[in-house]
Design a protein around this motif. Structure first.
Motif, PDB file in Angstrom:
ATOM      1  N   MET A  21       6.139  -1.118  -8.558  1.00 12.78           N
ATOM      2  CA  MET A  21       6.197   0.178  -9.220  1.00 12.78           C
ATOM      3  C   MET A  21       5.752   1.262  -8.246  1.00 12.78           C
ATOM      4  O   MET A  21       5.004   0.993  -7.295  1.00 12.78           O
ATOM      5  CB  MET A  21       5.271   0.134 -10.447  1.00 12.78           C
ATOM      6  N   ASP A  22       6.228   2.495  -8.458  1.00 14.43           N
ATOM      7  CA  ASP A  22       5.746   3.613  -7.641  1.00 14.43           C
ATOM      8  C   ASP A  22       4.222   3.652  -7.685  1.00 14.43           C
ATOM      9  O   ASP A  22       3.617   3.635  -8.776  1.00 14.43           O
ATOM     10  CB  ASP A  22       6.308   4.933  -8.178  1.00 14.43           C
ATOM     11  N   SER A  23       3.601   3.712  -6.495  1.00 12.79           N
ATOM     12  CA  SER A  23       2.140   3.595  -6.443  1.00 12.79           C
ATOM     13  C   SER A  23       1.480   4.727  -5.677  1.00 12.79           C
ATOM     14  O   SER A  23       0.380   4.564  -5.136  1.00 12.79           O
ATOM     15  CB  SER A  23       1.767   2.254  -5.803  1.00 12.79           C
ATOM     16  N   VAL A  24       2.114   5.905  -5.596  1.00 12.70           N
ATOM     17  CA  VAL A  24       1.541   7.026  -4.843  1.00 12.70           C
ATOM     18  C   VAL A  24       0.191   7.427  -5.416  1.00 12.70           C
ATOM     19  O   VAL A  24      -0.811   7.578  -4.694  1.00 12.70           O
ATOM     20  CB  VAL A  24       2.510   8.214  -4.845  1.00 12.70           C
ATOM     21  N   GLN A  25       0.110   7.590  -6.712  1.00 13.72           N
ATOM     22  CA  GLN A  25      -1.142   7.993  -7.345  1.00 13.72           C
ATOM     23  C   GLN A  25      -2.220   6.938  -7.167  1.00 13.72           C
ATOM     24  O   GLN A  25      -3.391   7.264  -6.907  1.00 13.72           O
ATOM     25  CB  GLN A  25      -0.915   8.270  -8.831  1.00 13.72           C
ATOM     26  N   GLN A  26      -1.836   5.679  -7.289  1.00 12.58           N
ATOM     27  CA  GLN A  26      -2.814   4.601  -7.170  1.00 12.58           C
ATOM     28  C   GLN A  26      -3.358   4.516  -5.735  1.00 12.58           C
ATOM     29  O   GLN A  26      -4.549   4.248  -5.541  1.00 12.58           O
ATOM     30  CB  GLN A  26      -2.181   3.264  -7.581  1.00 12.58           C
TER      31      GLN A  26
ATOM     32  N   ARG B  84      -7.899   5.588  -1.977  1.00 15.29           N
ATOM     33  CA  ARG B  84      -8.495   6.246  -0.805  1.00 15.29           C
ATOM     34  C   ARG B  84      -9.695   7.094  -1.214  1.00 15.29           C
ATOM     35  O   ARG B  84     -10.728   7.143  -0.517  1.00 15.29           O
ATOM     36  CB  ARG B  84      -7.452   7.104  -0.099  1.00 15.29           C
ATOM     37  N   ALA B  85      -9.562   7.784  -2.332  1.00 16.49           N
ATOM     38  CA  ALA B  85     -10.689   8.588  -2.815  1.00 16.49           C
ATOM     39  C   ALA B  85     -11.871   7.691  -3.164  1.00 16.49           C
ATOM     40  O   ALA B  85     -13.034   8.033  -2.879  1.00 16.49           O
ATOM     41  CB  ALA B  85     -10.259   9.400  -4.036  1.00 16.49           C
ATOM     42  N   ALA B  86     -11.592   6.539  -3.765  1.00 13.72           N
ATOM     43  CA  ALA B  86     -12.677   5.617  -4.113  1.00 13.72           C
ATOM     44  C   ALA B  86     -13.323   5.042  -2.863  1.00 13.72           C
ATOM     45  O   ALA B  86     -14.551   4.858  -2.814  1.00 13.72           O
ATOM     46  CB  ALA B  86     -12.131   4.497  -4.996  1.00 13.72           C
TER      47      ALA B  86
ATOM     48  N   ALA C 107      -5.910  -1.105 -10.101  1.00 14.96           N
ATOM     49  CA  ALA C 107      -4.776  -0.275 -10.518  1.00 14.96           C
ATOM     50  C   ALA C 107      -3.642  -0.364  -9.508  1.00 14.96           C
ATOM     51  O   ALA C 107      -2.461  -0.393  -9.875  1.00 14.96           O
ATOM     52  CB  ALA C 107      -5.225   1.167 -10.710  1.00 14.96           C
ATOM     53  N   LEU C 108      -3.997  -0.409  -8.220  1.00 15.36           N
ATOM     54  CA  LEU C 108      -2.962  -0.545  -7.195  1.00 15.36           C
ATOM     55  C   LEU C 108      -2.321  -1.929  -7.259  1.00 15.36           C
ATOM     56  O   LEU C 108      -1.096  -2.052  -7.128  1.00 15.36           O
ATOM     57  CB  LEU C 108      -3.569  -0.305  -5.813  1.00 15.36           C
TER      58      LEU C 108
END
Length: 361
Positions: A92-97, A102-104, A166-167
């Motif tokens: 699935m598209d995973s740009v947000q994940q 990276r933020a985490a 989530a990723l």
């Protein structure tokens, strides 16, 4: 009116004439036996053969889906593919994940640095306190700061774990060795959480499923083996055994789903193949009469039975076991060697005298 009396020979002739008329009239009133077809009942065992067409299915199936919704970027499995455990089936598209991960990771680095600094500050305060170069309040404040950084570190680890999960959820992998039966979505399609994307057959065991009419289930019969053959290869036969009978009846079709285990020795079979199952059973001996013998009373089905001594008929209630083409199979009401009217039963009434069609009067 003048009454004339005849005497002698003329009177005798007149009396004979009236006697003949009286006898003729009596013969005309007497009813002649009705010609009907009569059968003698016998009890015999019947060999019953039932055939149904079904479908080859996997014994254990799984509808694979993504835990969260999104747009499918790749679907790497085709129908009929055999996949190994852990093989990637879809993504699935995973740009947000990825951004969240990276933020985490950055948050965890900051929390680790703060925690390390807090440990060093506490160690320094402990050393200064031993020499009397600081106050107890300053030392306790450093300890409180350490506890705060420990909580922040724990939270950062949890955020990183959640982001990583989530990723990972954007990748659909095979839970075990399986075969792809059906694709339920296509690349570019937006799917919801837990919406099936692929149907998988787990393992290699297969069954055949049949929709059996409910009426065939009403009389239980022991069936050891079922003869099976593929529709496109009717000359290749193999066997199966009953594995599961659904406790529910399909309200629309009036059928019951029956699953048959296909033995490992069966020829090359694929999921979705049309298959015919045949069962041959020998029923217990029963009396059967032609369908034309059927009549009825207020209480239910009946037949006309002939008294062989008087040839008079009477209506006898019967219990029907089942119907088959041209025949009525009975479970009660008649014994062997009884005579039953078949054709002509619609013309009968109790006490009617009959004769077998073809017999001389």
């Amino acid at each position: 009116m003048t009454l004339r009396v005849f005497g002698g020979r003329q009177a005798l002739q007149t009396l004979s004439f009236w006697a003949a008329l009286t006898l003729a009239a009596t013969g005309a009133v007497a009813e002649e036996p009705l010609a009907v077809e009569i059968v003698t009942t016998t009890r015999s065992a019947q060999t019953l053969t039932y055939s149904l067409t079904g479908e080859v299915v996997a014994r254990d199936t799984l509808r694979a889906s993504f835990p969260s919704g999104g747009r499918i970027a790749k679907l790497q499995a085709e129908e009929g593919d055999k996949v190994k455990q852990g093989a990637v089936l879809a993504q699935m598209d995973s740009v947000q994940q990825v951004q969240a991960l990276r933020a985490a990771q950055a948050g965890l680095s900051t929390a680790q640095a703060n925690h390390t600094q807090a440990i060093e500050d506490l160690d320094r305060q402990d050393a200064l306190l031993e020499r009397g170069a600081t106050t107890r309040i300053s030392r306790d404040s450093a300890e409180d700061a350490l506890r705060i950084t420990e909580g922040a570190l724990t939270q950062a680890n949890a955020d990183l774990e959640r982001a990583q999960r989530a990723l990972d959820d954007t990748t659909l992998a095979a839970p075990t060795d399986a075969t792809v039966i059906e694709r339920l979505a296509e690349p570019g399609q937006v799917v919801g959480a837990a919406q099936p994307v692929l149907e998988l057959a787990l393992g290699s065991q297969i069954d055949a499923i049949f929709d059996m009419p409910e009426v065939l289930m009403s009389t239980p019969r022991l069936v050891d083996e079922i003869d099976l053959a593929l529709i496109d290869r009717p000359n290749v036969h193999f066997s199966g055994t009953v594995r599961e009978v659904s406790p529910l009846v399909d309200a629309g079709a009036g059928t019951v789903a029956v699953k048959i285990t296909i033995e490992d020795t069966a020829p090359n079979i694929t999921y979705g193949d049309a298959i015919r199952g045949t069962v041959t059973v020998t029923d217990q001996p029963r009396i059967a009469v032609p369908y034309t013998a059927m009549s009825a009373t207020a209480a239910g089905p009946a037949v006309w039975v002939v008294n062989p001594d008087t040839m008079a008929v009477s209506l006898r209630p019967i219990t029907v076991e089942r119907y088959q083409t041209g025949w009525i199979i009975l479970s009660g009401g008649l014994d062997e060697n009884e005579e039953v009217v078949t054709r002509g039963a619609q013309l009968l009434y109790p006490g009617r005298i009959v004769r077998a069609a073809g017999d001389s009067q």
